[in-house]
Design a protein around this motif. Structure first.
Motif, mmCIF file in Angstrom:
data_model
loop_
_atom_site.group_PDB
_atom_site.id
_atom_site.type_symbol
_atom_site.label_atom_id
_atom_site.label_comp_id
_atom_site.label_asym_id
_atom_site.label_seq_id
_atom_site.Cartn_x
_atom_site.Cartn_y
_atom_site.Cartn_z
ATOM 1 N N ILE A 91 6.056 4.922 4.819
ATOM 2 C CA ILE A 91 7.374 4.712 4.215
ATOM 3 C C ILE A 91 8.206 5.933 4.553
ATOM 4 C CG2 ILE A 91 8.659 4.568 2.060
ATOM 5 C CD1 ILE A 91 6.457 2.924 0.903
ATOM 6 N N GLY A 92 9.324 5.709 5.181
ATOM 7 C CA GLY A 92 10.136 6.797 5.679
ATOM 8 C C GLY A 92 10.165 6.764 7.191
ATOM 9 N N LYS A 93 10.745 7.768 7.795
ATOM 10 C CA LYS A 93 10.867 7.812 9.249
ATOM 11 C C LYS A 93 9.801 8.716 9.853
ATOM 12 C CE LYS A 93 15.692 6.586 10.008
ATOM 13 N NZ LYS A 93 16.957 6.970 10.680
ATOM 14 N N PHE A 94 9.092 8.175 10.825
ATOM 15 C CA PHE A 94 8.105 8.937 11.581
ATOM 16 C C PHE A 94 8.524 8.809 13.045
ATOM 17 C CE2 PHE A 94 3.730 9.127 13.571
ATOM 18 C CZ PHE A 94 3.554 10.481 13.351
ATOM 19 N N GLU A 95 9.127 9.871 13.567
ATOM 20 C CA GLU A 95 9.767 9.796 14.873
ATOM 21 C C GLU A 95 8.801 9.451 15.997
ATOM 22 O OE1 GLU A 95 12.881 9.773 15.253
ATOM 23 O OE2 GLU A 95 13.439 10.365 13.221
ATOM 24 N N LEU B 172 0.811 -1.214 0.000
ATOM 25 C CA LEU B 172 0.000 0.000 0.000
ATOM 26 C C LEU B 172 0.845 1.265 0.000
ATOM 27 C CD1 LEU B 172 -2.785 -1.005 2.510
ATOM 28 C CD2 LEU B 172 -2.988 -0.693 0.059
ATOM 29 N N GLY B 173 2.154 1.149 0.116
ATOM 30 C CA GLY B 173 3.000 2.322 0.253
ATOM 31 C C GLY B 173 3.289 2.980 -1.070
ATOM 32 N N ALA B 174 3.669 4.245 -1.006
ATOM 33 C CA ALA B 174 4.133 4.977 -2.178
ATOM 34 C C ALA B 174 5.546 5.418 -1.885
ATOM 35 C CB ALA B 174 3.247 6.188 -2.442
#
Length: 239
Positions: free
Chosen positions: A181-185, A11-13
């Motif tokens: 997708i990526g960093k979510f602190e 489901l990610g982009a």
């Protein structure tokens, strides 16, 4: 030189910035984790990291052959410690802070882990602003399901991802999730690091959305393999 691993999700982009997608995590065909390739390839300049790792010298571990004492082929059972009381049964309920011994599978890598939901924390709606979901999350309140993963088997689980954790509302219905997708602190969920062997522990987090401030996410459910392949669909619940 090590390459940067990337968590794959249907489901990610993919992009340079942190991106997010609303999910219903209980859907078997909508939020399944994709198995890692046998040998990680070099990332393109437009790929983003979810905080995972990859190493060109590493490859997925071969499956553990099934045996009469291990019909599912999940490898060695833990010798002791957390979750040593036996494999958690489908539909089993735990208190927050209690540990479940779980057979684990990621691609061809199989082993056992001790899984513990340590907290379900209410966040602030403003936390979601950086995810740029706009009206899709207007009025919704994020909850952060924090859990720990301990390798209790003999297989190195490096670069695997322990996902399939979702929130449940007070009436037992599934809370909406957010796939990142990526960093979510506020709620990091990284791949397991290099050398994640027996006894190593890591932390993880999943986001669940309450539809309003009057509704709470009161429990969490793990629905990873083999629990997501059962006809009754019963996972493990912490509350």
């Amino acid at each position: 030189m090590s390459t940067i691993g990337m968590r794959k999700t249907a489901l990610g982009a993919i992009g340079l910035a942190v991106t997010a997608t609303l999910t219903l995590s209980g859907c078997k065909n909508g939020n399944e984790e994709v198995a890692p390739p046998a040998a990680p390839s070099a990332p393109s300049s437009s790929s983003a990291s979810s905080g995972g790792y990859a190493d060109p010298s590493q490859s997925a571990q071969p499956s553990t052959p099934a045996s009469p004492s291990d019909p599912a082929g999940y490898g060695d059972a833990p010798a002791g410690g957390a979750g040593a009381g036996g494999t958690a049964k489908p539909g089993q309920t735990f208190k927050i802070g209690e540990t479940a011994n779980v057979p684990f599978s990621y691609g061809s890598t199989k082993g056992t882990i001790a899984l513990t939901v340590t907290a379900i924390e209410q966040g602030n709606p403003a936390d979601l602003d950086s995810l740029k979901l706009g009206d899709q999350v207007k009025g919704k309140v994020p909850y952060y399901i924090r859990y720990t993963v301990k390798n209790t088997g003999s297989t190195d689980l490096a670069y695997s991802t322990v996902g399939h954790m979702k929130g449940l509302l007070g009436d037992g219905t599934e809370a909406q999730g957010v796939s990142i997708i990526g960093k979510f602190e506020k709620c990091p969920n990284e791949s397991l690091p290099k050398g994640f062997t027996n006894g190593k522990t890591a932390t993880a987090c999943a986001i669940a959305l309450a539809p309003s401030a009057q509704t709470k996410v009161g429990s969490a459910e793990y629905w990873g393999d083999p629990y997501n392949n059962l006809s009754n669909g019963k996972g493990l619940t912490w509350k």
